[in-house]
Write an enzyme that holds these catalytic residues in place. Sequence first.
Site, PDB file in Angstrom:
ATOM      1  N   GLU A 112     -24.846 -65.677-105.733  1.00 28.85           N
ATOM      2  CA  GLU A 112     -23.109 -66.892-105.695  1.00 28.85           C
ATOM      3  C   GLU A 112     -22.273 -66.118-105.413  1.00 28.85           C
ATOM      4  O   GLU A 112     -22.308 -64.710-106.055  1.00 28.85           O
ATOM      5  CB  GLU A 112     -23.470 -67.434-106.267  1.00 28.85           C
ATOM      6  CG  GLU A 112     -25.257 -67.940-107.296  1.00 28.85           C
ATOM      7  CD  GLU A 112     -25.109 -68.643-108.430  1.00 28.85           C
ATOM      8  OE1 GLU A 112     -23.733 -68.371-108.939  1.00 28.85           O
ATOM      9  OE2 GLU A 112     -26.186 -69.004-109.353  1.00 28.85           O
TER      10      GLU A 112
ATOM     11  N   LYS B 179     -18.332 -64.959-105.826  1.00 27.12           N
ATOM     12  CA  LYS B 179     -17.167 -65.461-106.693  1.00 27.12           C
ATOM     13  C   LYS B 179     -16.187 -66.043-106.367  1.00 27.12           C
ATOM     14  O   LYS B 179     -15.758 -65.379-106.301  1.00 27.12           O
ATOM     15  CB  LYS B 179     -17.301 -64.224-107.725  1.00 27.12           C
ATOM     16  CG  LYS B 179     -16.829 -64.107-109.021  1.00 27.12           C
ATOM     17  CD  LYS B 179     -16.421 -62.456-109.177  1.00 27.12           C
ATOM     18  CE  LYS B 179     -15.533 -62.280-110.691  1.00 27.12           C
ATOM     19  NZ  LYS B 179     -14.603 -63.522-111.037  1.00 27.12           N
TER      20      LYS B 179
ATOM     21  N   GLU C   7     -16.546 -74.153-111.303  1.00 24.16           N
ATOM     22  CA  GLU C   7     -15.010 -73.438-111.303  1.00 24.16           C
ATOM     23  C   GLU C   7     -14.428 -74.647-110.786  1.00 24.16           C
ATOM     24  O   GLU C   7     -14.998 -75.657-110.132  1.00 24.16           O
ATOM     25  CB  GLU C   7     -15.656 -72.650-110.471  1.00 24.16           C
ATOM     26  CG  GLU C   7     -14.062 -71.949-110.154  1.00 24.16           C
ATOM     27  CD  GLU C   7     -14.114 -70.425-111.425  1.00 24.16           C
ATOM     28  OE1 GLU C   7     -13.335 -69.695-111.426  1.00 24.16           O
ATOM     29  OE2 GLU C   7     -15.130 -69.778-112.232  1.00 24.16           O
TER      30      GLU C   7
ATOM     31  N   CYS D  87      18.008 -52.720 -77.628  1.00 27.22           N
ATOM     32  CA  CYS D  87      19.305 -53.118 -76.422  1.00 27.22           C
ATOM     33  C   CYS D  87      20.988 -52.311 -77.115  1.00 27.22           C
ATOM     34  O   CYS D  87      21.344 -52.199 -76.489  1.00 27.22           O
ATOM     35  CB  CYS D  87      18.788 -53.630 -75.480  1.00 27.22           C
ATOM     36  SG  CYS D  87      20.009 -55.458 -76.406  1.00 27.22           S
TER      37      CYS D  87
ATOM     38  N   CYS E 131      17.809 -62.046 -80.492  1.00 27.93           N
ATOM     39  CA  CYS E 131      18.311 -60.308 -79.536  1.00 27.93           C
ATOM     40  C   CYS E 131      19.235 -61.131 -78.079  1.00 27.93           C
ATOM     41  O   CYS E 131      18.533 -61.948 -77.833  1.00 27.93           O
ATOM     42  CB  CYS E 131      18.028 -59.203 -78.974  1.00 27.93           C
ATOM     43  SG  CYS E 131      18.484 -58.441 -77.779  1.00 27.93           S
TER      44      CYS E 131
END
Length: 681
Positions: free
Chosen positions: A117, A119, A177, A415, A430
Site C-alpha cells: 500500500e 504510505k 489516515e 547588463c 531589469c
Amino acid sequence: MTSHAPPEAVERARWLREEIARLDHAYYVLAEPLVPDAEYDRLFRELVELETRYPELVTPDSPTQRVSGKPAPEFAEVRHEVPMLSLTNAYTDEEVYAFDRRCRELLGVERIRYACEPKFDGLAVSLIYRDGLFTLGATRGDGFTGEDVTANLRTLRSIPLRLRLDSPPTLLEVRGEVLMTREDFKRLNEAQLRAGEKTFVNPRNAAAGSLRQLDPAVTAKRPLRFYAYQLVRLEGHPWPETHSQALALLQRWRFPVSDARALADGIAGLLAYYRRMEVERDRLPFDIDGVVYKVDDLTAQQRLGTIARAPRWAIAHKFPPQEEITRLIGIEVQVGRTGALTPVARLEPVFVGGVTVTNATLHNEDYIRDKDIRIGDWVVVRRAGEVIPEIVKVLPERRDGSERPFVMPEHCPVCGSAVARDPDEAAAYCTGGMYCPAQRKRALEHFASRLAMNIEGLGEKLIHQLVDLGWVETPADLYDPEKINAERLASLPRMGEKSAAKLMAAIERSKKTTLARFIYALGIRHVGEATAKLLAEHFGSLEALMQAGLEELTAIEGIGPVVAQSIRDFFDEPHNRQAIERLRRLGVHWEESTPAKKSRALAGLTFVLTGTLPRMSREEAKALIEAHGGKVSSSVSKKTDYVVAGSEAGSKLQRALELGVPVIDEDTLERLIAERSTTQG
C-alpha cells in the site's frame, strides 16, 4: 557481549532523548514540525543503535520505549485497546531483503505473499463503531493513549457515520489516515493568506492542525479526507483470512481505501511495487513518503507478533527524503527572458528527492524577507518530483552571528541597467529591455512580430540562430548591413539566396512604420498594442513621449500609475535611448503629427463591451472609447448608454435587450465617434 558505554555515548544518548522529545512535542502536540522527516529518522535510528550497542543507556523515558507524542490536554484521553504501533522504516533494498528473510525464517516458509500500500503522509486515527454506529474517533497519541477527536472526525464526509448493513458487526475498529490533497492544501493556504492568517508548512501539517481544532466547526471547513488501511477489531461478523480481504471488506462497507494497493509475491514483487509507486507518486492527488509491506495472511501476522514499538509483519519502505537540511552559502540573481529578477539560493550539495541539489528558488525579495532567509543560514530544502527545489524553512536556532541579509541589486547583474519594481508586484525587473542580453531573444521576437515591426520571415528559430551566432544583439543590428545582409543570410542552413533576398526586402519595408507600431515594438513593460496607439495619438511624436513626466502620463485616460512608471523607467534608461537613436540612424522612421486636441466626443457616455469584435481587441476598443472621453463598464445596467457587441456575445447582450439598452457594432461605434467629433468641433 556488550561493552561499557563511554562518556561521550552517554552524553550523546541523553541529548538525543531530549532532542527527539522536543521534536515529538512540536510535531504531535503543537502540529508545528521543526525538521524534515529524514532528519528525525536519522536521530531516532542513531539512538536505537546506541541503545543496542550499550543496553544500559535505555531509560524508561527513552522515545524508543514508546511510540511517540502525548495527548493534548484540551482533548479527553482515549486508551487504545489495541496499541497503535509505528512501523519500522527501511531505506534500502538490503533492509527490505532482511525484512523478508526474517519473516520467512520465523514462519518457516520459502515464499510469502504481501499486501502493498502507499504510505500516507497524514495523521493516523482510529474509528470505533458499535452496532454499525460511529461512536468514537481517536488520534494515535503515544500509541497507547490518544485524543478523543470524535466530534471533529464526524465532520469528514469520507467517514461513514453509520454502516449501511442489514446486520452490522457489534464492534468494529478501523484505522486509517486523515490527510489533505495537494490541490486542497494549495487552496487552503491561499484562503489563509487572504484572511491574513498563518499558512501551513505542508499538507500533513495542515491535516494535523485542522483535525485537532478545539472547535469542530473549524475542522468542518477544512478539506480533510480519510483513507482506511487496517481492520483492527471485529465482533459479530466473520473475520477475513487476509489483510487484502479485510481492506476489500471495508471498501464494501463504504470506507475509502487506496486504489494503489496491490499484492506481491516475494521480494521481487515488493521491490517492483516500490519502483512503480516511486514513478507514480507525483500523479497521486496526495503526498506519500513511501510504501508499506504487510504479510497478507492474518494468521501469519499473529504468529509473527510485535516487538517493542512495531509489528514484525510489516515495514515501511521510505522514498528518498523530499526535505533535507543544508547550508545556504550564497544568493545569486538571475534575469529571465522578460527581465524579471529571481534570487537563486546556492547551497552546500545535499541529496534530496533522489538527486543532489545545489540550487533552490527564492522567488522574490518579499519571499526572502518574509521567511527571514540570510546568507549562511541552515535551511530546510524541499524537492518533490520534477518541481524546482525551494527553501521552505530557516533554522534560526543554528545561527552563530555570521549570517548576512540579502539585498536586491540596484542594477541588472547582466547588463548594468537600473532595476525597478512595480509597487503592486513582488517582482523586480531589469529596465534594459532591448539592450539586456538576458532578454535579447524575447525582445527581438517581439520587435519583429506582426503587430510591431512586422518583419515577415523573421521567426523565432531564425532569431535564435542569429543571436547564437553573435550577428544580432539589439534590434538595430537587423538594419545594419555589416551585420545582416543577403550574402550572410544565404550562408545559413536551410536559407538559400531566394529566402535571404525575401527577408532582406521585409527588413527594408519595415523601416517605414507608424509611431504606434514602433512604441509597441520597444517592448515597454505593461504597454500593449492599444496603449501604444493611445500614446501615439496623445503625444504625436516620440520625443514628446520620451520627455513626458508621470503627471502628464497619468492624466491620459486609460494610463494608470503602474503603466506610467514603467514607461518612465524605460525611457530613463540610457541604454534604451541609445538603442532608439541607433534605430533611427539606420533608417527606421514614421510620420509624426501634432498632438490632437483631446476628444470629448463620448464624454458622459457609458459603454459595455461583449463578444469578439471583427477588427479590434477588447483592450483596443476600451482604449478607443476612453481616449474620446467615454467610460467602459463591466456590467450592463439602466445607466448603460450603449452595448458594443461582437460575435459570440453572451449574457451581457441578453441583459441589454431586456433593459432596452441600445446595442451597436464596431462600425457603428466608429461612426458615433466621427459624428460626435464633428459636432464637438
